[in-house]
Enzyme design. Structure first.
Site, PDB file in Angstrom:
ATOM      1  N   SER A 104       0.680  -1.375  -0.148  1.00  0.00           N
ATOM      2  CA  SER A 104      -0.071   0.099   0.004  1.00  0.00           C
ATOM      3  C   SER A 104       0.826   1.319   0.260  1.00  0.00           C
ATOM      4  O   SER A 104       1.613   1.517  -1.079  1.00  0.00           O
ATOM      5  CB  SER A 104      -0.894  -0.128   1.372  1.00  0.00           C
ATOM      6  OG  SER A 104      -1.940   0.936   1.088  1.00  0.00           O
ATOM      7  N   ASP A 111      -8.086  -6.126  -5.552  1.00  0.00           N
ATOM      8  CA  ASP A 111      -8.116  -4.812  -4.744  1.00  0.00           C
ATOM      9  C   ASP A 111      -8.912  -3.757  -5.067  1.00  0.00           C
ATOM     10  O   ASP A 111      -9.150  -3.470  -6.283  1.00  0.00           O
ATOM     11  CB  ASP A 111      -6.469  -4.416  -5.130  1.00  0.00           C
ATOM     12  CG  ASP A 111      -5.908  -3.456  -3.946  1.00  0.00           C
ATOM     13  OD1 ASP A 111      -6.498  -2.701  -3.498  1.00  0.00           O
ATOM     14  OD2 ASP A 111      -4.818  -3.462  -3.786  1.00  0.00           O
ATOM     15  N   HIS A 170      -6.990  -6.067  -1.145  1.00  0.00           N
ATOM     16  CA  HIS A 170      -5.786  -5.036  -0.723  1.00  0.00           C
ATOM     17  C   HIS A 170      -4.740  -5.636   0.262  1.00  0.00           C
ATOM     18  O   HIS A 170      -5.020  -5.659   1.515  1.00  0.00           O
ATOM     19  CB  HIS A 170      -6.293  -3.541  -0.266  1.00  0.00           C
ATOM     20  CG  HIS A 170      -5.297  -2.641  -0.233  1.00  0.00           C
ATOM     21  ND1 HIS A 170      -4.406  -2.210  -1.287  1.00  0.00           N
ATOM     22  CD2 HIS A 170      -5.015  -1.869   0.904  1.00  0.00           C
ATOM     23  CE1 HIS A 170      -3.652  -1.325  -0.895  1.00  0.00           C
ATOM     24  NE2 HIS A 170      -3.652  -1.081   0.250  1.00  0.00           N
TER      25      HIS A 170
END
Length: 535
Positions: free
Chosen positions: A183, A392, A431
Site C-alpha cells: 500500500s 484490490d 488489498h
C-alpha cells in the site's frame, strides 16, 4: 607537518563517518552518535513475547532475543522521525530488512517487524515523521517539511541510521539489504528503487499507492459517483447482484474454476453493467467506478465487488451507518490537509481533473513514485518483485500493470525487464491480503513453508539476489477461513505477468500442481472477452 596534519584530518573524518562500536545493547544509548539523531531506548528484549508501547498495547509472540533500539531523527527543525531497529542478539543472517508503512502511517509497524526478526534479519521501521492514525492527515497542515518526511525523507533517514546501528552493534554492516512494504509501503518500496537505488539489493513492492496524487483524485471520483445515486450509495444487495453476475459470466472461462468465488484473469472478462437488474442511477455509478476518471486513474473491476468485506464494502461503499468507505476518508484527508490546507476544501470544490492537477503541482514530486527509469537500480544488481491482488478495491490493479508496462518500455523490453523486475497478479486477493483467493505467500501471512522460495515472496527475493534464480512462479495458499490453524483449503501458483495460471483439467482442484503458467495470448479461453461482450 603537512603529512601529519593530513593524516590527522583523515583519521578524524573516518572517526566521524564510522559509528562507535557498542559493548552490548544498552551501551548503544550512550556510545552511538549520529548527527540529528537521538536514541531513546536501547535494551535487550528476552526471547518470547514482546508487548508494544502502543495504545492499546499489542503482544507479539515467538520472538528471539533481540536488541531493541528506538529513537528519532530531526533532519529539519520541523522534523521528528521516529524509528525502531531490532537486532538479533544471536543468529543474525547478515542481512537487513526495512519494513514499509501503510496509509498515512503515523506509527511504527511493529507487526511488520516481527517475522523478519524471526527469520534472522535486522529489521527497522519508521512512523514516517509524525504521530497519528493511519487515515488522519491533519498533521500535515502548515507543516510542509513533515510532508517531505512522509514522502521519502523518513525512509532515507531510517535506512542510514539503521545501517549505522548495525555496524555499531555487529561490528560490520549488512551483507544484503531488502525493503518490503504494501500500500503506502509499496509506494515507499518503489520510491526506494527510484530515488535511492544504491540502498537496497532487493525490494518487494505490494499494491503500491505510487501514483498517489491521481489515486486520491480517483477516490473523489468514486465518492461523487456514489453520491449521485438516489440513495447516495450502493447497498450490499446491489453489490451482491453485481458480483454474482460477474462470476456467472466469467468464472471458469478465464483459466480458473467455475466454482471459484473470484476471477482468475479479470482482463479476460468484458462485463457490461447495463445488463444488471438495477436502477439506472445505480448502473451509472457502477460504470463510473469501473471505468475511473478518464485520463487520470483506472477503475475497479470486474471481480471482487462483494465476495469479501475487504473489497468494495470496505473501500468504496463503506460498511457502517452512515456508510463511509476508506477511499473517502483517505482522499478527504489528503486534499483537505495536504493539497488545499486551511481552505475549506470539499469534494465539490473543484473538478476531479483540477484536483489531480493541483495535487500534481503541489505534492507530486514529493509523494509520487512513478518514474519508470530503474536503470540505476538494475545496474547495481537490484531485484524487484511487485505484487497486487486482482480484487484490490483500494488501488486499481490496472495501475500496477500500467507502471510495469511503463518500466518495460523504458528499460528495453520484456526480456530485459524480467532480468530484474517481475509483477505477480494474485487472483481473488483484496488489498495486500485477504479475499476469497489464495492470499498467503509471505507478504504478511506465511504459506506453509516460509523458508522455501517456491512458497514465500521474501525467500524468493533473497534467492534471486543471492543466487540469481528468478521466481518463475510463487505458490500462494488459501487457508480455511484464512486461519492457518484450520489447515489449507487450496493452493494456486502466482505467475509473472503477463502469464496467468490455468487449470490443467482432470486433476485435483486444490493443489498448485494442477495449474500451469501460460501466456494469455495462447490461452484457449482467450475469446471470453468477445463472449462476454456478446452476453
Amino acid at each position: 607537518m603537512k603529512t601529519a596534519a593530513a593524516a590527522t584530518l583523515a583519521a578524524t573524518a573516518v572517526a566521524m563517518a564510522t559509528p562507535a562500536s557498542a559493548d552490548n545493547c544498552s551501551s548503544l544509548a550512550s556510545s552511538f552518535h549520529r548527527q540529528n539523531t537521538t536514541i531513546t531506548t536501547a535494551q535487550t528484549v528476552s526471547a518470547g513475547t514482546f508487548v508494544t508501547p502502543t495504545v492499546p498495547p499489542q503482544s507479539i509472540t515467538g520472538l528471539p532475543e533481540f536488541c531493541r533500539v528506538a529513537g528519532f531523527t530531526t533532519p529539519t527543525s520541523d522534523s521528528h522521525i521516529q524509528f525502531e531497529v531490532w537486532i538479533p542478539e544471536s543468529g543474525w543472517n547478515s542481512k537487513y530488512l526495512q519494513a514499509g508503512c501503510g496509509g498515512f502511517c503515523g506509527s511504527i509497524s511493529y507487526s511488520s517487524m516481527a517475522e523478519p526478526l524471526r527469520r534472522g534479519y535486522v529489521v527497522a521501521a519508521t512512523d514516517d515523521g509524525h504521530e497519528a492514525s493511519g487515515i488522519d492527515a491533519s498533521w500535515a497542515a502548515g507543516h510542509p517539511e513533515k510532508v517531505v518526511d512522509f514522502g521519502y525523507r523518513s525512509l532515507k533517514e531510517t535506512t542510514d541510521v539503521a545501517k549505522d546501528l548495525i555496524v555499531a552493534f555487529q561490528k560490520t554492516g549488512p551483507r544484503r539489504s531488502y525493503f518490503m512494504g504494501c500500500s503506502d509501503g509499496g509506494r515507499e518500496a518503489l520510491m526506494e528503487a527510484q530515488r535511492f537505488p544504491q540502498d537496497f539489493d532487493g525490494i518487494v513492492a505490494g499494491s503500491p499507492a505510487n501514483f498517489w496524487t491521481h489515486l486520491m483524485a480517483g477516490f473523489v471520483w468514486d465518492q461523487l459517483a456514489l453520491t449521485a445515486t438516489s440513495s447516495g450509495d450502493l447497498s450490499q444487495g446491489d453489490l451482491n447482484v453485481l458480483n454474482n453476475a460477474v462470476l456467472a459470466q466469467c468464472a471458469g472461462h478465464d483459466g480458473g474454476l467455475s466454482t471459484d468465488q473470484f476471477l482468475n484473469n479479470p482482463l479476460a472478462c468484458r462485463f457490461n453493467p447495463d445488463k444488471l437488474p438495477l436502477t439506472k442511477d445505480r448502473v451509472e455509478a457502477i460504470e463510473k467506478i469501473s471505468s475511473g476518471p478518464p485520463g487520470i486513474f483506472p477503475g475497479y473491476g470486474p471481480g471482487g465487488e462483494a465476495s469479501n468485506p475487504a473489497d468494495w464494502p470496505a473501500w468504496i461503499t463503506g460498511g457502517g451507518n452512515p456508510a463511509v468507505g476508506l477511499q473517502e476518508l483517505f482522499s478527504n484527508n489528503y486534499f483537505k490537509y495536504i493539497v488545499f490546507p486551511n481552505s475549506g476544501w470539499t469534494p465539490n470544490s473543484f473538478s476531479v481533473a483540477e484536483n489531480a492537477h493541483q495535487a500534481d503541482v503541489r505534492t507530486g514530486a514529493i509523494l509520487n513514485s512513478v518514474d519508470p527509469n530503474l536503470a540505476a537500480f538494475k545496474s547495481r544488481g537490484g531485484k524487484l518483485i511487485h505484487y497486487v491482488g486482482w480484487s484490490d478495491s483500494a488501488i486499481s490493479p490496472q495501475s500496477d500493470i500500467n507502471y510495469y508496462k511503463a518500466v518495460t518500455d523504458v528499460m528495453g523490453g520484456k526480456e530485459e525487464t524480467r532480468e530484474f523486475y517481475r509483477l505477480f497478479m494474485v487472483p481473488g486477493m483484496a488489498h495486500c491480503a485477504g479475499g476469497p483467493g489464495a492470499n498467503a505467500f509471505g507478504q504478511g501471512v506465511n504459506g506453509p513453508n516460509p523458508s522455501d522460495p517456491a512458497d514465500d515472496i521474501i525467500s524468493a527475493l533473497d534467492r534471486w539476489v543471492e543466487h540469481r534464480v528468478a521466481p518463475d512462479k510463487i505458490v500462494a495458499t488459501k487457508y480455511a477461513n484464512d486461519s492457518p490453524a484450520q489447515g489449507i483449503a487450496f493452493q494456486r501458483p502466482l505467475c509473472p505477468f503477463p502469464k496467468i495460471s490455468k487449470y490443467k483439467g482432470m486433476f485435483s482442484t486444490t493443489v498448485a500442481s494442477s495449474f500451469e503458467c501460460v501466456d494469455q495470448d495462447k490461452d484457449p479461453d482467450k475469446d471470453i472477452g468477445k463472449q462476454a461482450a456478446d452476453h
